[in-house]
Scaffold this motif. Sequence first.
Motif, PDB file in Angstrom:
ATOM      1  N   GLU A 212       0.834  -1.202   0.000  1.00 20.81           N
ATOM      2  CA  GLU A 212       0.000   0.000   0.000  1.00 20.81           C
ATOM      3  C   GLU A 212       0.867   1.249   0.000  1.00 20.81           C
ATOM      4  O   GLU A 212       0.551   2.244  -0.656  1.00 20.81           O
ATOM      5  CB  GLU A 212      -0.896  -0.016   1.242  1.00 20.81           C
ATOM      6  CG  GLU A 212      -1.956   1.077   1.266  1.00 20.81           C
ATOM      7  CD  GLU A 212      -3.087   0.804   0.286  1.00 20.81           C
ATOM      8  OE1 GLU A 212      -3.631   1.785  -0.259  1.00 20.81           O
ATOM      9  OE2 GLU A 212      -3.410  -0.372   0.064  1.00 20.81           O
ATOM     10  N   HIS A 217      -0.836  -1.760  -4.485  1.00 17.40           N
ATOM     11  CA  HIS A 217      -2.207  -2.256  -4.597  1.00 17.40           C
ATOM     12  C   HIS A 217      -2.972  -1.514  -5.685  1.00 17.40           C
ATOM     13  O   HIS A 217      -3.697  -2.134  -6.479  1.00 17.40           O
ATOM     14  CB  HIS A 217      -2.937  -2.105  -3.261  1.00 17.40           C
ATOM     15  CG  HIS A 217      -2.411  -3.012  -2.195  1.00 17.40           C
ATOM     16  ND1 HIS A 217      -2.456  -4.373  -2.286  1.00 17.40           N
ATOM     17  CD2 HIS A 217      -1.807  -2.746  -1.012  1.00 17.40           C
ATOM     18  CE1 HIS A 217      -1.920  -4.912  -1.213  1.00 17.40           C
ATOM     19  NE2 HIS A 217      -1.510  -3.949  -0.424  1.00 17.40           N
ATOM     20  N   ASP A 249       0.808  -7.219   3.994  1.00 16.70           N
ATOM     21  CA  ASP A 249      -0.354  -6.934   3.157  1.00 16.70           C
ATOM     22  C   ASP A 249       0.083  -6.612   1.732  1.00 16.70           C
ATOM     23  O   ASP A 249      -0.394  -5.668   1.115  1.00 16.70           O
ATOM     24  CB  ASP A 249      -1.183  -5.775   3.733  1.00 16.70           C
ATOM     25  CG  ASP A 249      -2.559  -5.675   3.072  1.00 16.70           C
ATOM     26  OD1 ASP A 249      -3.121  -6.713   2.725  1.00 16.70           O
ATOM     27  OD2 ASP A 249      -3.054  -4.539   2.900  1.00 16.70           O
ATOM     28  N   GLU A 253       0.647 -11.460  -0.965  1.00 11.77           N
ATOM     29  CA  GLU A 253      -0.098 -12.036   0.150  1.00 11.77           C
ATOM     30  C   GLU A 253      -1.582 -12.100  -0.161  1.00 11.77           C
ATOM     31  O   GLU A 253      -2.239 -13.123   0.082  1.00 11.77           O
ATOM     32  CB  GLU A 253       0.150 -11.226   1.423  1.00 11.77           C
ATOM     33  CG  GLU A 253      -0.538 -11.786   2.654  1.00 11.77           C
ATOM     34  CD  GLU A 253      -0.146 -11.076   3.937  1.00 11.77           C
ATOM     35  OE1 GLU A 253      -0.541 -11.552   5.019  1.00 11.77           O
ATOM     36  OE2 GLU A 253       0.571 -10.047   3.873  1.00 11.77           O
ATOM     37  N   ARG A 254      -2.126 -11.033  -0.701  1.00 12.14           N
ATOM     38  CA  ARG A 254      -3.555 -11.016  -1.020  1.00 12.14           C
ATOM     39  C   ARG A 254      -3.893 -12.053  -2.093  1.00 12.14           C
ATOM     40  O   ARG A 254      -4.951 -12.697  -2.039  1.00 12.14           O
ATOM     41  CB  ARG A 254      -3.973  -9.622  -1.491  1.00 12.14           C
ATOM     42  CG  ARG A 254      -3.967  -8.573  -0.398  1.00 12.14           C
ATOM     43  CD  ARG A 254      -4.640  -7.298  -0.862  1.00 12.14           C
ATOM     44  NE  ARG A 254      -4.629  -6.274   0.170  1.00 12.14           N
ATOM     45  CZ  ARG A 254      -5.250  -5.105   0.060  1.00 12.14           C
ATOM     46  NH1 ARG A 254      -5.932  -4.809  -1.050  1.00 12.14           N
ATOM     47  NH2 ARG A 254      -5.196  -4.210   1.034  1.00 12.14           N
ATOM     48  N   ARG A 507      -9.530  -5.977   7.527  1.00  6.99           N
ATOM     49  CA  ARG A 507      -8.231  -6.204   6.890  1.00  6.99           C
ATOM     50  C   ARG A 507      -7.128  -5.367   7.518  1.00  6.99           C
ATOM     51  O   ARG A 507      -6.003  -5.845   7.709  1.00  6.99           O
ATOM     52  CB  ARG A 507      -8.321  -5.909   5.386  1.00  6.99           C
ATOM     53  CG  ARG A 507      -6.987  -6.068   4.657  1.00  6.99           C
ATOM     54  CD  ARG A 507      -7.148  -6.034   3.168  1.00  6.99           C
ATOM     55  NE  ARG A 507      -7.792  -7.230   2.685  1.00  6.99           N
ATOM     56  CZ  ARG A 507      -7.153  -8.360   2.429  1.00  6.99           C
ATOM     57  NH1 ARG A 507      -5.849  -8.451   2.658  1.00  6.99           N
ATOM     58  NH2 ARG A 507      -7.798  -9.403   1.965  1.00  6.99           N
ATOM     59  N   ARG A 510      -6.120  -6.824  10.848  1.00  9.04           N
ATOM     60  CA  ARG A 510      -5.304  -8.021  10.602  1.00  9.04           C
ATOM     61  C   ARG A 510      -3.865  -7.627  10.272  1.00  9.04           C
ATOM     62  O   ARG A 510      -2.912  -8.227  10.765  1.00  9.04           O
ATOM     63  CB  ARG A 510      -5.903  -8.823   9.451  1.00  9.04           C
ATOM     64  CG  ARG A 510      -5.107 -10.081   9.100  1.00  9.04           C
ATOM     65  CD  ARG A 510      -5.698 -10.750   7.865  1.00  9.04           C
ATOM     66  NE  ARG A 510      -5.123 -12.062   7.648  1.00  9.04           N
ATOM     67  CZ  ARG A 510      -4.029 -12.284   6.932  1.00  9.04           C
ATOM     68  NH1 ARG A 510      -3.358 -11.275   6.404  1.00  9.04           N
ATOM     69  NH2 ARG A 510      -3.579 -13.522   6.758  1.00  9.04           N
ATOM     70  N   GLN A 511      -3.707  -6.621   9.426  1.00  6.36           N
ATOM     71  CA  GLN A 511      -2.372  -6.186   9.041  1.00  6.36           C
ATOM     72  C   GLN A 511      -1.607  -5.640  10.243  1.00  6.36           C
ATOM     73  O   GLN A 511      -0.430  -5.949  10.434  1.00  6.36           O
ATOM     74  CB  GLN A 511      -2.461  -5.119   7.949  1.00  6.36           C
ATOM     75  CG  GLN A 511      -1.105  -4.642   7.446  1.00  6.36           C
ATOM     76  CD  GLN A 511      -1.233  -3.579   6.381  1.00  6.36           C
ATOM     77  OE1 GLN A 511      -2.306  -3.378   5.824  1.00  6.36           O
ATOM     78  NE2 GLN A 511      -0.149  -2.889   6.096  1.00  6.36           N
ATOM     79  N   ARG A 536       5.360   0.218   9.051  1.00 11.36           N
ATOM     80  CA  ARG A 536       4.340  -0.792   9.297  1.00 11.36           C
ATOM     81  C   ARG A 536       3.610  -0.474  10.605  1.00 11.36           C
ATOM     82  O   ARG A 536       4.179  -0.592  11.685  1.00 11.36           O
ATOM     83  CB  ARG A 536       4.971  -2.188   9.359  1.00 11.36           C
ATOM     84  CG  ARG A 536       5.692  -2.571   8.081  1.00 11.36           C
ATOM     85  CD  ARG A 536       6.263  -3.970   8.197  1.00 11.36           C
ATOM     86  NE  ARG A 536       7.136  -4.276   7.082  1.00 11.36           N
ATOM     87  CZ  ARG A 536       7.795  -5.413   6.953  1.00 11.36           C
ATOM     88  NH1 ARG A 536       7.670  -6.356   7.884  1.00 11.36           N
ATOM     89  NH2 ARG A 536       8.581  -5.619   5.913  1.00 11.36           N
TER      90      ARG A 536
END
Length: 575
Positions: A212, A217, A249, A253-254, A507, A510-511, A536
């Motif tokens: 991101e 993304h 993320d 991974e997605r 999401r 989770r990240q 991060r």
Amino acid sequence: MADGEVPEVVTPFTLGPTWRRGEDGRFALPEFTLGWHCLAWTATYLQHHVGAPWRYTPEQARLTLWWYAKDPVTRRFLWRDGVIQRLKGWGKDPLIATWSAFEFVGPCRFGQVAEEGNEWGVPAGQPLGVQHPAAWVQIAAVSQDQTRNTMTLFPSIFTKRALEEYRIDLGKEIIYADKGRARIEAVTSSPRALEGGRPTFVSLGETHHWLETNQGHEMAAVIERNATKSADGQSRTLANTNAYEPGEDSVAERTREAFESTEAGRAADTGLFYDSLEAPAEAKLTEEWIRPTLLAVRGDSTWLDVERLTASILDVRNPPSRSRRFWFNQIVAAEDAFLAPYEWDACCVEERGLVEGDEVVLFFDGSKSDDATGLVVCRMSDGHVVTLGVWQRPAGWPEDRPWRVPRGEVDGVVEQAFARYRPLAFFADPGAGQDDEDGQRYWDGYIDDWAQRFGRRLKVKAVAGGANRHAVLWDMRDRRRQQAFTEAVDRFYRDVLERQLTHDGHRMLRQHVANARRRTNQWGYSIGKEHRESARKIDLAVCAVGARMLRRLVLNSTAWSKRGRPGKGRVVVLR
């Protein structure tokens, strides 16, 4: 196999069809594939070096046959997009370069069914291709260095015959053929510039780096839209990746999660080709295990020096998690990770959402610009955790333009939470940032205002008594609160492992949970970022721990214990 026993031959974990065998023990091959023509064409027009025709390893040849597999009835490709995941040094860039060259000037679209004795030697009944009339191949990555890995291969892999016959004009970032009718170009992180194009084939390089924060993304989304609207519906995208780091993320991974959801029947099959060769879960980083594991995981890439890789894995300066990702092609969390993504995912119960009137507690973690600001709620009845909001600097925001968390928007979410639910406690950590205008902390004024507006409704106050009493302000710089939070971290961890906690599957939460690292202190261990300047974020993880902590405080409070005593009533206001 008995505990401690080391096998002479390690059986790798495989995804995809490349290493699949039939009942006869032979490798399975697709029924109908343009890959045969691709193998013949690349052997004719490409080279390893001058005078040495291109030859794929058996593994690469099978990958080629499967990637170009077609439906024998519709003549369309079986796979809409794909991923090749292999260990570092396997040879992903050369393979992708040859397929890109085939898409560039080769017979990459269906033409007719081959007959016996055709000039290419393609088996009878298999497809013969024709050149795309306007090929547009893109080599995409989030940095020029990554695109350069593939682009620098083209001048050397085209034979003299190919250069002359297809009138190829070699360039550093754009390569043309047939007087500009076909082209290969390198593209990097500029989603707006990519929007609207109609490429016929796109290679997505090293998608474990597509995040991101570097617009990875958004770039992947634009590329997918462009491929979807292709004129013939046959434009495809192919990603290559090493084993990604869980919690980043990344696009890799997605994509893996999407593939696994399809395999488990939780999502529709959209035609994703995923091929990976990984070390089995029981493989250990010991001298006895390393060699047979590497021999299994490297596949046909015999050029990889097993002895050199073994020395790197055994070098204590290299973290085990990194060695497993790079050389065993395993997806593993860092050694100091707070929770593994699969542990957190096991607690996801999306359908258990909040309903109007639920008794809840809220925890807020504020920041000004660098970190994220989050608001998480925990329901009193069952401890279910729900993310109400997260605010952080948007990806791609110019460094020379200041960005601040929109306090008015956050205030609106808080207001809505008090209107819809019945908050019994609300703790807010203001963070350490200073406001540029009046020297006050960025959130102090809002936190004071929340205390004035909602304080009377709260059963447990952040600071209950004394001159510094406050219904909402819970400054985590205070040592007593650091100790309380540390104890809450340990309980939170155990609740996750014992499946005593549920959450909504948000999401970003989770990240942030995956980003969190264990950090020891005098009371045990808490959580923190991987390092002080890390991009991060973990703020939502802090909020989730805080919300669960706050629920326990309410459950243990006298205000809660007196609720069920005879003679005590409760006034309900109907609105």
